[in-house]
Design a protein around this motif. Structure first.
Motif, PDB file in Angstrom:
ATOM      1  N   ALA A  16       0.956  -1.173  -0.151  1.00 10.17           N
ATOM      2  CA  ALA A  16       0.042  -0.037   0.057  1.00 10.17           C
ATOM      3  C   ALA A  16       0.966   1.327   0.002  1.00 10.17           C
ATOM      4  O   ALA A  16       0.735   2.225  -0.521  1.00 10.17           O
ATOM      5  CB  ALA A  16      -0.856  -0.295   1.151  1.00 10.17           C
ATOM      6  N   LEU A  17       2.027   1.103   0.889  1.00 10.00           N
ATOM      7  CA  LEU A  17       2.697   2.393   0.837  1.00 10.00           C
ATOM      8  C   LEU A  17       3.504   2.640  -0.535  1.00 10.00           C
ATOM      9  O   LEU A  17       3.690   3.951  -0.978  1.00 10.00           O
ATOM     10  CB  LEU A  17       3.871   2.355   1.780  1.00 10.00           C
ATOM     11  CG  LEU A  17       3.443   2.565   3.445  1.00 10.00           C
ATOM     12  CD1 LEU A  17       4.507   2.386   4.213  1.00 10.00           C
ATOM     13  CD2 LEU A  17       3.089   4.193   3.446  1.00 10.00           C
ATOM     14  N   PRO A  42      -6.098  15.036  -9.633  1.00 13.77           N
ATOM     15  CA  PRO A  42      -5.891  14.992  -8.124  1.00 13.77           C
ATOM     16  C   PRO A  42      -7.571  15.012  -7.672  1.00 13.77           C
ATOM     17  O   PRO A  42      -7.890  16.335  -7.428  1.00 13.77           O
ATOM     18  CB  PRO A  42      -5.103  16.158  -7.709  1.00 13.77           C
ATOM     19  CG  PRO A  42      -5.419  17.106  -8.982  1.00 13.77           C
ATOM     20  CD  PRO A  42      -5.637  16.301 -10.006  1.00 13.77           C
ATOM     21  N   TYR A  43      -8.348  14.086  -7.783  1.00 13.98           N
ATOM     22  CA  TYR A  43      -9.734  14.233  -7.148  1.00 13.98           C
ATOM     23  C   TYR A  43      -9.880  14.503  -5.544  1.00 13.98           C
ATOM     24  O   TYR A  43      -9.016  13.946  -4.954  1.00 13.98           O
ATOM     25  CB  TYR A  43     -10.566  13.073  -7.393  1.00 13.98           C
ATOM     26  CG  TYR A  43     -10.967  12.986  -9.087  1.00 13.98           C
ATOM     27  CD1 TYR A  43     -11.937  13.607  -9.311  1.00 13.98           C
ATOM     28  CD2 TYR A  43     -10.389  12.143  -9.680  1.00 13.98           C
ATOM     29  CE1 TYR A  43     -12.624  13.548 -10.465  1.00 13.98           C
ATOM     30  CE2 TYR A  43     -10.765  12.269 -11.146  1.00 13.98           C
ATOM     31  CZ  TYR A  43     -11.996  12.764 -11.541  1.00 13.98           C
ATOM     32  OH  TYR A  43     -12.313  12.575 -12.742  1.00 13.98           O
ATOM     33  N   THR A  44     -10.599  15.574  -5.355  1.00 14.50           N
ATOM     34  CA  THR A  44     -10.241  16.279  -3.910  1.00 14.50           C
ATOM     35  C   THR A  44     -10.954  15.200  -2.871  1.00 14.50           C
ATOM     36  O   THR A  44     -10.254  14.923  -1.866  1.00 14.50           O
ATOM     37  CB  THR A  44     -11.345  17.354  -3.929  1.00 14.50           C
ATOM     38  OG1 THR A  44     -10.694  18.478  -4.764  1.00 14.50           O
ATOM     39  CG2 THR A  44     -11.239  17.979  -2.470  1.00 14.50           C
ATOM     40  N   ARG A  45     -11.987  14.519  -2.968  1.00  9.23           N
ATOM     41  CA  ARG A  45     -12.557  13.728  -2.028  1.00  9.23           C
ATOM     42  C   ARG A  45     -11.750  12.382  -1.948  1.00  9.23           C
ATOM     43  O   ARG A  45     -11.415  12.125  -0.635  1.00  9.23           O
ATOM     44  CB  ARG A  45     -14.023  13.310  -2.335  1.00  9.23           C
ATOM     45  CG  ARG A  45     -14.097  12.577  -3.580  1.00  9.23           C
ATOM     46  CD  ARG A  45     -15.642  11.886  -3.635  1.00  9.23           C
ATOM     47  NE  ARG A  45     -16.722  13.101  -3.634  1.00  9.23           N
ATOM     48  CZ  ARG A  45     -17.138  13.414  -4.915  1.00  9.23           C
ATOM     49  NH1 ARG A  45     -16.535  13.036  -5.907  1.00  9.23           N
ATOM     50  NH2 ARG A  45     -17.901  14.481  -4.746  1.00  9.23           N
ATOM     51  N   ASP A  46     -11.178  11.891  -2.966  1.00 10.40           N
ATOM     52  CA  ASP A  46     -10.382  10.850  -2.945  1.00 10.40           C
ATOM     53  C   ASP A  46      -9.012  11.027  -2.034  1.00 10.40           C
ATOM     54  O   ASP A  46      -8.740  10.315  -0.906  1.00 10.40           O
ATOM     55  CB  ASP A  46      -9.858  10.391  -4.273  1.00 10.40           C
ATOM     56  CG  ASP A  46     -10.909   9.983  -5.019  1.00 10.40           C
ATOM     57  OD1 ASP A  46     -11.062   8.681  -5.586  1.00 10.40           O
ATOM     58  OD2 ASP A  46     -12.079  10.749  -5.265  1.00 10.40           O
ATOM     59  N   LEU A  47      -8.430  12.407  -2.205  1.00  8.68           N
ATOM     60  CA  LEU A  47      -6.925  12.374  -1.483  1.00  8.68           C
ATOM     61  C   LEU A  47      -7.315  12.969  -0.260  1.00  8.68           C
ATOM     62  O   LEU A  47      -6.572  12.563   0.932  1.00  8.68           O
ATOM     63  CB  LEU A  47      -6.423  13.581  -2.252  1.00  8.68           C
ATOM     64  CG  LEU A  47      -6.219  13.316  -3.822  1.00  8.68           C
ATOM     65  CD1 LEU A  47      -5.502  14.402  -4.454  1.00  8.68           C
ATOM     66  CD2 LEU A  47      -5.162  12.071  -3.954  1.00  8.68           C
ATOM     67  N   LEU A  48      -8.267  13.561   0.119  1.00  9.23           N
ATOM     68  CA  LEU A  48      -8.804  14.077   1.515  1.00  9.23           C
ATOM     69  C   LEU A  48      -8.831  12.800   2.517  1.00  9.23           C
ATOM     70  O   LEU A  48      -8.454  12.701   3.589  1.00  9.23           O
ATOM     71  CB  LEU A  48      -9.956  14.969   1.470  1.00  9.23           C
ATOM     72  CG  LEU A  48      -9.604  16.228   0.907  1.00  9.23           C
ATOM     73  CD1 LEU A  48     -10.704  17.223   1.040  1.00  9.23           C
ATOM     74  CD2 LEU A  48      -8.444  17.166   1.708  1.00  9.23           C
ATOM     75  N   LEU A  51      -5.907  10.950   3.524  1.00 11.75           N
ATOM     76  CA  LEU A  51      -5.176  11.383   4.718  1.00 11.75           C
ATOM     77  C   LEU A  51      -5.054  10.568   6.062  1.00 11.75           C
ATOM     78  O   LEU A  51      -4.200  10.460   6.621  1.00 11.75           O
ATOM     79  CB  LEU A  51      -5.549  12.781   4.976  1.00 11.75           C
ATOM     80  CG  LEU A  51      -4.622  13.597   5.942  1.00 11.75           C
ATOM     81  CD1 LEU A  51      -3.176  13.765   5.731  1.00 11.75           C
ATOM     82  CD2 LEU A  51      -5.212  15.001   6.011  1.00 11.75           C
ATOM     83  N   LEU A  52      -6.201   9.779   6.123  1.00 11.74           N
ATOM     84  CA  LEU A  52      -6.447   9.044   7.116  1.00 11.74           C
ATOM     85  C   LEU A  52      -5.262   7.942   7.426  1.00 11.74           C
ATOM     86  O   LEU A  52      -4.560   7.789   8.220  1.00 11.74           O
ATOM     87  CB  LEU A  52      -7.739   8.359   7.237  1.00 11.74           C
ATOM     88  CG  LEU A  52      -8.955   9.151   7.751  1.00 11.74           C
ATOM     89  CD1 LEU A  52     -10.110   8.598   7.519  1.00 11.74           C
ATOM     90  CD2 LEU A  52      -8.684   9.737   9.282  1.00 11.74           C
ATOM     91  N   GLY A  53      -5.198   7.291   6.186  1.00 10.18           N
ATOM     92  CA  GLY A  53      -3.976   6.114   6.138  1.00 10.18           C
ATOM     93  C   GLY A  53      -2.628   7.018   6.113  1.00 10.18           C
ATOM     94  O   GLY A  53      -1.668   6.272   6.699  1.00 10.18           O
ATOM     95  N   ILE A  54      -2.557   7.899   5.519  1.00 10.63           N
ATOM     96  CA  ILE A  54      -1.309   8.557   5.241  1.00 10.63           C
ATOM     97  C   ILE A  54      -0.740   8.964   6.584  1.00 10.63           C
ATOM     98  O   ILE A  54       0.593   8.892   7.023  1.00 10.63           O
ATOM     99  CB  ILE A  54      -1.115   9.715   4.136  1.00 10.63           C
ATOM    100  CG1 ILE A  54      -1.421   9.175   2.952  1.00 10.63           C
ATOM    101  CG2 ILE A  54       0.029  10.436   4.545  1.00 10.63           C
ATOM    102  CD1 ILE A  54      -1.636  10.228   1.706  1.00 10.63           C
ATOM    103  N   SER A 367      -4.678   3.742   0.804  1.00 11.02           N
ATOM    104  CA  SER A 367      -4.735   4.416   2.081  1.00 11.02           C
ATOM    105  C   SER A 367      -5.600   3.875   3.318  1.00 11.02           C
ATOM    106  O   SER A 367      -5.030   3.764   4.323  1.00 11.02           O
ATOM    107  CB  SER A 367      -5.064   5.961   1.894  1.00 11.02           C
ATOM    108  OG  SER A 367      -5.173   6.617   3.054  1.00 11.02           O
ATOM    109  N   MET A 368      -6.626   3.463   2.982  1.00  9.01           N
ATOM    110  CA  MET A 368      -7.857   3.107   3.969  1.00  9.01           C
ATOM    111  C   MET A 368      -7.423   1.616   4.381  1.00  9.01           C
ATOM    112  O   MET A 368      -7.779   1.303   5.401  1.00  9.01           O
ATOM    113  CB  MET A 368      -9.189   3.052   3.362  1.00  9.01           C
ATOM    114  CG  MET A 368      -9.711   4.678   3.127  1.00  9.01           C
ATOM    115  SD  MET A 368      -9.786   5.488   4.912  1.00  9.01           S
ATOM    116  CE  MET A 368     -10.614   4.439   6.006  1.00  9.01           C
TER     117      MET A 368
END
Length: 388
Positions: A16-17, A42-48, A51-54, A367-368
């Motif tokens: 995943a990383l 860079p789709y906003t909702r996907d990238l935001l 952030l949880l996993g990152i 990420s998830m």
């Protein structure tokens, strides 16, 4: 976790990383891409959401890229405070979930970095925008159809997913008074009427209805089950732990019934069920081409949603079940459209046969997975345990 299980999870986390690092820079202003090949934007909702996993990964380069995403979104924020649907395109507006996701992701970033005032002006504008999204000028947020992550599915009025996000960011930002009012308003999502939606309940195994409705507005509602909305409701503390456990085990029983009816091929819950079918009052002709039963938003299995679901199971205190679901997800994320890939982290999986149907190396899928694995290992829900 036993050592063999832990080793398998660690190998998947490493994959995943690798994917997130591959996707960290795309062709649009060097911003992250949404998938390895299929979605360079860079789709906003996907990238935001990613952030949880990152954030739990501790990867400095990825976190720095997410700082760029948040800052660019702030630069492209509308004069009234709305966040665009593409990070780099100021005029690409109209989404109901990008602004609440911005506030949620910003709160997570601040917690992770210890920068409580990061993008303070943008946060205030976004909070102001959200204050004006209630049709009744009260607590619940309204939306138009196909404006949240379900771009091929109608949500009318008050959607559970968007309102669960709104409740979450209010808690993260410490707005206790408004969040408590919103919590009381969520009674509208309880399915308490003796009158059942027969097109829904004739396909459910359980007579009980512990979950929250998909959407509600005035006398109308949908009693179909929204896995993402209910998972965020559990994570944020919108539902008490006892009820969270009820929802978790209700999902298990319903999925067993779906398997028996050959409507589900793997042990992960569809994002949405019972599936809409031709002849149902909420079926639209367009679904016949883009949203068939068990496909896409109409019951497809989305690994990123499964990540939220597993975290919600942890929040409910059912740790062994969370480990079991993480093991299933670990097998599912190997599925790929490109047979040469060891790990696909595909966008979505067809419910009835378990085949990958979306884009490989999807950023929020990778990420998830990291976020879900972290929650299972730690037996707590990072960031959300701060507010729930």
């Amino acid at each position: 976790m036993d050592k063999a299980y832990e080793r398998i999870i660690e190998e998947a986390e490493s994959a995943a990383l690798e994917i997130l690092r591959h996707n960290a820079r795309g062709p649009f202003e060097g911003l992250p891409r949404t998938a390895g090949w299929g979605y360079p934007e860079p789709y906003t909702r996907d990238l935001l959401i990613s952030l949880l996993g990152i954030a739990v990964s501790g990867d400095g380069m990825l976190l720095a890229q997410m700082e760029r995403v948040l800052a660019r979104l702030a630069d492209n924020q509308s004069p009234h405070g709305q966040i665009p649907s593409l990070v780099h395109e100021k005029e690409n507006t109209g989404a109901s979930d990008t602004t609440p996701l911005f506030l949620l992701a910003l709160a997570v970033y601040r917690q992770t970095t210890g920068e409580p005032d990061f993008l303070a002006a943008a946060a205030e504008k976004a909070l102001g925008w959200m204050d004006y999204q209630s049709p009744t000028d009260k607590e619940l947020i309204g939306q138009l159809p196909t404006t949240d992550w379900r771009d091929e599915q109608w949500v009318n009025g008050y959607g559970l997913y968007v309102n669960s996000l709104a409740y979450s960011y209010l808690r993260f930002f410490g707005n206790k008074e408004k969040s408590e009012r919103m919590l009381r308003a969520f009674k509208l999502f309880d399915i308490t009427s003796e009158k059942k939606h027969t097109h829904v309940h004739s396909r459910l195994r359980e007579g009980s209805k512990p979950y929250l409705a998909f959407w509600v507005f005035k006398i109308y509602s949908s009693e179909r089950f929204d896995l993402l909305g209910n998972s965020i409701a559990i994570l944020s503390g919108l539902v008490a732990r006892d009820r969270a456990k009820e929802i978790v085990f209700w999902i298990e029983k319903e999925c067993e019934a779906l398997v028996r009816r050959r409507e589900l091929a793997i042990e992960l819950a569809p994002n949405f069920f019972p599936y809409m079918t031709p002849g149902d009052p909420d079926w639209l002709d367009r679904y016949g081409e883009f949203n068939l039963p068990g496909d896409y938003h109409n019951g497809g299995i989305w690994p990123f949603v499964s990540g939220f679901h597993i975290a919600a199971i942890v929040a409910a205190g059912e740790y062994e079940l969370a480990e079991k679901k993480l093991a299933v997800l670990t097998r599912v994320i190997k599925k790929a459209s490109d047979s040469k890939l060891q790990y696909g982290f595909n966008e979505w999986i067809k419910a009835q046969d378990g085949t990958p149907r979306g884009q490989d190396w999807q950023t929020w899928s990778a990420s998830m997975y990291l976020y879900a694995a972290h929650c299972v290992r730690e037996r707590k829900t990072a960031f959300f345990d701060f507010i729930a």
